[in-house]
Design a protein around this motif. Structure first.
Motif, PDB file in Angstrom:
ATOM      1  N   VAL A  77       3.100 -12.643 -37.246  1.00 59.56           N
ATOM      2  CA  VAL A  77       3.783 -13.717 -38.206  1.00 59.56           C
ATOM      3  C   VAL A  77       4.158 -12.907 -39.167  1.00 59.56           C
TER       4      VAL A  77
ATOM      5  N   SER B  45      -5.693 -12.530 -37.274  1.00 62.47           N
ATOM      6  CA  SER B  45      -5.981 -13.753 -37.736  1.00 62.47           C
ATOM      7  C   SER B  45      -7.436 -14.093 -36.861  1.00 62.47           C
TER       8      SER B  45
ATOM      9  N   TYR C 258      -6.831 -11.622 -43.984  1.00 61.76           N
ATOM     10  CA  TYR C 258      -6.772 -13.002 -44.344  1.00 61.76           C
ATOM     11  C   TYR C 258      -8.433 -13.262 -44.526  1.00 61.76           C
TER      12      TYR C 258
ATOM     13  N   SER D 290       5.316 -18.558 -43.146  1.00 61.95           N
ATOM     14  CA  SER D 290       4.379 -18.293 -42.527  1.00 61.95           C
ATOM     15  C   SER D 290       3.270 -19.245 -42.428  1.00 61.95           C
TER      16      SER D 290
ATOM     17  N   LEU E 202      -0.928 -11.074 -38.606  1.00 60.17           N
ATOM     18  CA  LEU E 202      -0.419 -11.485 -39.738  1.00 60.17           C
ATOM     19  C   LEU E 202       0.177 -10.278 -40.743  1.00 60.17           C
TER      20      LEU E 202
ATOM     21  N   LEU F 150      -3.011 -20.185 -44.952  1.00 57.87           N
ATOM     22  CA  LEU F 150      -2.423 -18.970 -45.701  1.00 57.87           C
ATOM     23  C   LEU F 150      -2.089 -19.529 -47.152  1.00 57.87           C
TER      24      LEU F 150
ATOM     25  N   THR G  47       2.487 -10.602 -44.192  1.00 56.33           N
ATOM     26  CA  THR G  47       3.129 -11.853 -44.871  1.00 56.33           C
ATOM     27  C   THR G  47       2.551 -11.654 -46.361  1.00 56.33           C
TER      28      THR G  47
END
Length: 436
Positions: free
Chosen positions: A253, A371, A415, A259, A378, A270, A380
């Protein structure tokens, strides 16, 4: 192990991810709703590649400064009053990071990634010969007051700790580095120059690298809307698009501000919010008055960058959700900054005006890596530093997806830093929609 990987998003982050994934030997497809790469946030950003200026917006003193900015004619920060829970939540988390301790941790993470990214870009440029109006002439943070000079000491301390080369300049030295500032000598209190920083056109880079990636076997599916992800167990089985269902072994992503919507219903929260930035691009009409590289106007938080025979002026932060409308008052601020410092360098009658949405995290550090879903990755949340951090982020992401040890310490980049307990990482299966 060779995998089939789908990258969602063809901005500079998605394209660099695809490039390094393909170099790692994977079969890569990039899906994006635009007709070509780099047509949203990567289209007309400020143009500087500035690892040393990689700083979180959340910093000590920012709450008070924000209140003062609200009453400035050319304010660097604009908060639209419309109620929005996502905005309120994001701002609250940002304020929690406005401590000296949090600032030092966040800036160190950002500088680490940004320095690595600059090195990756140098390597990529040497390997491919890619051209994008690039210059390697450093950047200058320009201070208009002694108070700004003093306030820079906290950043200098971090630069020293991270081994980043810098120069503290008096007004005369600022003009020696950027002769076009000679007419504004009386407005300059000093500067902080980072000789290792670079500049370049992010759009040209993104589209050139996309062409190289395609020649190397990456498939680009442009003009394709991403609707939702489909999960089976703790994995993503497919992405549903306007052209049907696409399966893969892994998914990345890289959709910037969009996102969070795609992954929210899987229990992945997120904290990425769109912060609107503006730019103007003007043709140079007087070389002697034009900038050599990038000058960052600290008072207005605006970057003025030389891109070939053009000047890009970019900055400001407007917190207004997904609104991308152009406002004449914002253009006036950009015009004021360049004319105040480099008066007559560019033809303002031929200025092109643009606005884009920067995907910001409350702590400033992007979100790169795994993730809670086994095969969903991810890349982003890079905020104003997507261009600065792109190459390094793409390479780190490719290493993580490939099961290799990244070349830098990735602690604090993922994350996981937003998860309070291990239970919070357990995915909630369902379907997530992405607005067209």
């Amino acid at each position: 192990m060779v995998m089939k990987i789908v990258v969602l998003g063809a901005g500079v982050i998605g394209v660099t991810s695809a490039w390094y994934l393909a170099r790692a030997g994977h079969e890569v497809t990039v899906i994006d709703r635009q007709p070509a790469a780099g047509l949203e946030t990567s289209f007309a950003n400020a143009g500087e590649i500035s690892p040393g200026y990689a700083s979180p917006w959340a910093a000590p003193g920012i709450p008070l400064k924000a209140l003062k900015w609200m009453f400035m004619e050319h304010a660097p920060l604009i908060v639209q009053p419309r109620p929005d829970w996502a905005k309120i939540s994001w701002l609250a988390r940002m304020l929690m990071n406005c401590t000296a301790e949090a600032y030092a941790v966040n800036k160190s993470r950002m500088v680490r990634l940004a320095e690595y990214s600059r090195d990756c870009l140098i390597e990529l440029r040497a390997e491919t010969g890619i051209a994008y109006d690039e210059r390697q002439k450093g950047t200058l943070q320009l201070f208009r007051s002694e108070k700004q000079v003093t306030a820079a000491e906290k950043d200098i301390a971090v630069l020293k700790a991270d081994g980043v080369a810098f120069e503290v300049l008096d007004p005369a030295a600022c003009i020696a580095a950027e002769p076009g500032l000679a007419g504004a000598r009386h407005k300059i209190a000093g500067g902080l120059r980072l000789p290792g920083d670079e500049t370049g056109d992010c759009l040209k880079f993104t589209q050139s690298l996309a062409a190289m990636a395609e020649a190397a076997g990456v498939t680009f599916r442009h003009g394709v809307r991403i609707d939702r992800l489909e999960a089976e167990g703790d994995r993503i089985a497919a992405v549903h698009t306007s052209e049907g269902r696409v399966t893969a072994d892994a998914f990345v992503v890289a959709l910037g501000s969009h996102s969070p919507q795609l992954v929210r219903e899987f229990g992945i929260r997120l904290p990425v919010y769109p912060v609107k930035g503006y730019s103007i691009t003007v043709p140079i009409v007087d070389e002697a008055r034009a900038p050599v590289s990038t000058v960052m106007d600290e008072t207005h938080k605006i970057a003025i960058t030389r891109l070939g025979d053009r000047i890009r002026v970019g900055g400001m932060a407007e917190i207004a959700g997904f609104d991308t409308s152009l406002k004449a008052k914002r253009q006036a601020t950009l015009t004021h900054s360049i004319e105040d410092l480099f008066g007559g360098a560019g033809d303002q009658s031929r200025a092109s005006f643009w606005a884009g949405l920067r995907p910001m995290t409350p702590d400033g550090t992007p979100i790169i890596g795994r993730s809670p879903l086994a095969n969903l990755f991810l890349n982003t949340g890079h905020g104003t530093l997507g261009w600065t951090m792109a190459a390094g982020s793409g390479k780190v992401l490719a290493d993580i997806v490939s099961g290799r040890q990244a070349e830098i310490d990735t602690a604090g980049l993922g994350y996981a830093r937003y998860l309070r307990t291990p239970r919070a990482a357990r995915p909630q299966l369902g379907k997530a929609a992405l607005p067209a």
